[in-house]
Design a protein around this motif. Structure first.
Motif, PDB file in Angstrom:
ATOM      1  N   ALA A  88      -5.271   3.703  -3.580  1.00  0.00           N
ATOM      2  CA  ALA A  88      -5.548   4.917  -2.794  1.00  0.00           C
ATOM      3  C   ALA A  88      -7.002   5.362  -2.966  1.00  0.00           C
ATOM      4  N   SER A 106     -12.165   5.287  -7.596  1.00  0.00           N
ATOM      5  CA  SER A 106     -13.371   5.585  -6.808  1.00  0.00           C
ATOM      6  C   SER A 106     -13.693   7.067  -6.875  1.00  0.00           C
ATOM      7  N   ILE A 137      -8.083  -4.836  -5.147  1.00  0.00           N
ATOM      8  CA  ILE A 137      -6.764  -5.318  -5.588  1.00  0.00           C
ATOM      9  C   ILE A 137      -5.910  -4.129  -6.031  1.00  0.00           C
ATOM     10  N   THR A 148      -5.376  -2.257 -10.005  1.00  0.00           N
ATOM     11  CA  THR A 148      -6.573  -2.522 -10.815  1.00  0.00           C
ATOM     12  C   THR A 148      -6.538  -1.719 -12.124  1.00  0.00           C
ATOM     13  N   LEU A 192     -12.119   5.619   7.097  1.00  0.00           N
ATOM     14  CA  LEU A 192     -11.349   4.552   7.760  1.00  0.00           C
ATOM     15  C   LEU A 192     -10.372   5.119   8.774  1.00  0.00           C
TER      16      LEU A 192
HETATM   17  N1  GTP Z   1     -13.442   2.816   3.133  1.00  0.00           N
HETATM   18  C1  GTP Z   1     -13.135   3.398   1.970  1.00  0.00           C
HETATM   19  N2  GTP Z   1     -12.717   2.646   0.962  1.00  0.00           N
HETATM   20  C2  GTP Z   1     -12.410   3.239  -0.200  1.00  0.00           C
HETATM   21  C3  GTP Z   1     -12.518   4.635  -0.371  1.00  0.00           C
HETATM   22  N3  GTP Z   1     -12.139   4.929  -1.627  1.00  0.00           N
HETATM   23  C4  GTP Z   1     -11.822   3.772  -2.216  1.00  0.00           C
HETATM   24  N4  GTP Z   1     -11.975   2.742  -1.358  1.00  0.00           N
HETATM   25  C5  GTP Z   1     -11.726   1.316  -1.608  1.00  0.00           C
HETATM   26  O1  GTP Z   1     -10.335   1.139  -1.879  1.00  0.00           O
HETATM   27  C6  GTP Z   1     -10.150   0.112  -2.849  1.00  0.00           C
HETATM   28  C7  GTP Z   1      -9.346   0.671  -4.036  1.00  0.00           C
HETATM   29  O2  GTP Z   1     -10.128   1.652  -4.709  1.00  0.00           O
HETATM   30  P1  GTP Z   1      -9.810   2.097  -6.214  1.00  0.00           P
HETATM   31  O3  GTP Z   1     -10.701   3.243  -6.505  1.00  0.00           O
HETATM   32  O4  GTP Z   1      -9.863   0.931  -7.112  1.00  0.00           O
HETATM   33  O5  GTP Z   1      -8.313   2.567  -6.019  1.00  0.00           O
HETATM   34  P2  GTP Z   1      -7.274   3.036  -7.149  1.00  0.00           P
HETATM   35  O6  GTP Z   1      -6.459   4.095  -6.561  1.00  0.00           O
HETATM   36  O7  GTP Z   1      -7.988   3.321  -8.416  1.00  0.00           O
HETATM   37  O8  GTP Z   1      -6.414   1.712  -7.295  1.00  0.00           O
HETATM   38  P3  GTP Z   1      -5.521   1.233  -8.563  1.00  0.00           P
HETATM   39  O9  GTP Z   1      -6.351   1.341  -9.785  1.00  0.00           O
HETATM   40  O10 GTP Z   1      -5.203  -0.175  -8.202  1.00  0.00           O
HETATM   41  O11 GTP Z   1      -4.308   2.086  -8.588  1.00  0.00           O
HETATM   42  C8  GTP Z   1     -11.543  -0.354  -3.241  1.00  0.00           C
HETATM   43  O12 GTP Z   1     -11.842  -1.501  -2.497  1.00  0.00           O
HETATM   44  C9  GTP Z   1     -12.434   0.812  -2.825  1.00  0.00           C
HETATM   45  O13 GTP Z   1     -13.748   0.409  -2.517  1.00  0.00           O
HETATM   46  C10 GTP Z   1     -12.966   5.401   0.744  1.00  0.00           C
HETATM   47  O14 GTP Z   1     -13.111   6.627   0.685  1.00  0.00           O
HETATM   48  N5  GTP Z   1     -13.251   4.733   1.875  1.00  0.00           N
END
Ligand code: GTP
Ligand code: MG
Length: 446
Positions: A226, A230, A246, A249, A332
């Motif tokens: 989600a 980030s 992925i 992560t 997006l």
């Molecule tokens: N286009 C876009 N992509 C995003 C945004 N935020 C995160 N991403 C992308 O989404 C993917 C997952 O981002 P993470 O921040 O690793 O997500 P997470 O929620 O920590 O994921 P897990 O640790 O797997 O639970 C990455 O490829 C990021 O670059 C956004 O605001 N816009």
């Protein structure tokens, strides 16, 4: 009231610095200063002098300030020796102070004396420690307001109402024949209702104040991918957490203390919540759920580009902290950067990756942390104060019930206890038992 003994301590932090200050308070402060400086001291005059030891050797040149009782921080005679900030040198000055009759101050003893001499009340004295340890400008300002007596005045206003109620109920005791009429009168009911509402308001503000001092514990949760990590990185302003495309992560709980617009936040990034066979990931998910209960604020991250059933909503219904809904990846989904208030809380649309909507998020964080719209008005408070306010509210509620049952004697006792509880915040009641606990947590020299 001046204590019999004279205390001395380093008032500045221990270490090398441009200036180091030794502070002395008590009946011998002036004599110690005059002996060290070799000349008479005038109150509130900055005297530049050479400080000498018993053998006449120069220890250092210093600015010597003398504050005559009661016009000083402690209310006693106070001496301040502003020397060069060298630890060995300052130790030597302290040694001379001891030779001339002072003893080492205990932690918080200067402020304790200020309290005992009515320079400060207890809540203000605690605000001194809070001001010194405040981690952000906002927290320091709140502590400053408490030190100025803002919190104390609010407590006293409630205490005043309780006094009125006590007088009224105790009067009922003196007229046993009319007791029932007395206690059923609208005056006393209105008074108690108002007092109850004021206590609740004060409690809410004090809690915000405590949060501002402690910093906000923010837990980031959501489905895998989600954008939780980030978001952490965006708020931290650097790549603290690993981000990949992925799902799954992040597997462990990651904590980062970051300052956002002058506020301290502990940000907790967690593993994405989902059903999985992976044992490591499952443990991460178990830990993520465990974090929810500790949160002051939950950032529930949704992927706005993947609409569908919000499973997180079911998950968070059980969590205690308040929830802020973040619709991430608005870049997006094409959704505008926006804010909406819905039944389940505030919703924000943003893009963690590109930084859009972060300013609005920071504003929400500030609000949750206890900062008003303009960042003003808050005062600092502690867990002890919240406990006292809770205790006062509980006794007041008892008293209200007893008044309804025309039990004047028991109601009077409950009101006395409520009054005591509020009084314990500023120390007007039952203060002695609290002194050790409060001043023991101070640093020496304050
Ligand atoms: N286009 C876009 N992509 C995003 C945004 N935020 C995160 N991403 C992308 O989404 C993917 C997952 O981002 P993470 O921040 O690793 O997500 P997470 O929620 O920590 O994921 P897990 O640790 O797997 O639970 C990455 O490829 C990021 O670059 C956004 O605001 N816009
Ligand atoms: Mg992650």
């Amino acid at each position: 009231m001046t204590a019999a003994d004279t205390i001395a301590a380093l008032a500045t932090a221990f270490g090398s610095a441009g200036v180091g200050i030794v502070r002395v308070s008590g009946p011998q402060a002036r004599a110690i200063g005059e002996t060290l400086a070799g000349q008479a001291l005038k109150p509130r005059h900055a005297l530049h002098a050479h400080l000498r030891d018993a053998a006449g050797e120069v220890l250092d040149d210093a600015v010597v300030l003398y504050f005559q009782a009661p016009h000083s921080y402690t209310g006693e005679d106070v001496l301040e020796l502003q020397a060069h900030g060298n630890p060995a040198l300052l130790n030597a000055i302290l040694r001379e102070c001891r030779r001339l009759g002072a003893r080492d101050a205990r932690p918080g003893e200067f402020t304790e004396r200020a309290f005992l001499n009515d320079k400060l009340d207890l809540a203000q004295a605690e605000a001194v420690a809070d001001l010194i340890s405040a981690q952000s400008e906002a927290a320091a300002r709140a502590a400053r307001r408490s030190l100025d007596g803002v919190f104390s005045q609010r407590c006293e206003a409630v205490a005043e109402q309780l006094v009125h109620a006590r007088v009224y109920v105790e009067a009922a005791l003196d007229f046993p024949d009319e007791e029932i009429d007395f206690l059923a009168a609208p005056e006393i009911r209105n008074l108690l209702d108002r007092c109850h509402a004021d206590l609740a308001r004060l409690r809410a503000e004090a809690e915000q104040g405590k949060r501002l001092m402690d910093g906000l514990h923010v837990v980031i949760v959501g489905a895998p991918n989600a954008g939780k990590s980030s978001l952490l990185n965006a708020l931290a302003g650097s790549d603290r957490a690993i981000v990949t495309e992925i799902a799954g992560t992040t597997r462990d709980v990651l904590r980062e203390t970051v300052q956002v617009d002058g506020l301290w936040l502990t940000l907790v990034d967690t593993a994405g919540l989902r059903e999985t066979e992976d044992r490591v990931e499952n443990e991460g998910i178990r830990r993520a759920r465990g974090e929810l209960d500790k949160a002051d604020l939950i950032l529930a991250v949704l992927d706005d580009s993947q609409p569908g059933h919000n499973a997180l909503a079911d998950e968070l219904r059980v969590a205690s902290g308040s929830v802020l809904w973040l619709h991430n990846k608005a870049d997006l989904s094409g959704h505008a950067i926006a804010r909406e208030t819905r039944d389940d809380g505030v919703h924000l649309w943003l893009s963690a990756k590109h930084g859009d909507g972060l300013a609005a998020l920071k504003q929400e964080l500030a609000r949750a942390a206890g900062l008003g719209e303009a960042g003003t008005g808050a005062f600092s408070a502690r867990a002890r104060h919240l406990e006292a306010l809770d205790l006062a509210a509980a006794h007041l509620e008892q008293a209200m019930g007893l008044c309804n049952q025309a039990q004047a004697e028991l109601a009077a006792e409950e009101l006395r206890l409520a009054h005591d509880a509020v009084g314990s915040i500023t120390g007007t009641m039952d203060a002695d038992a609290l002194l050790g606990r409060i001043f023991g947590s101070f640093c020496i020299g304050k």
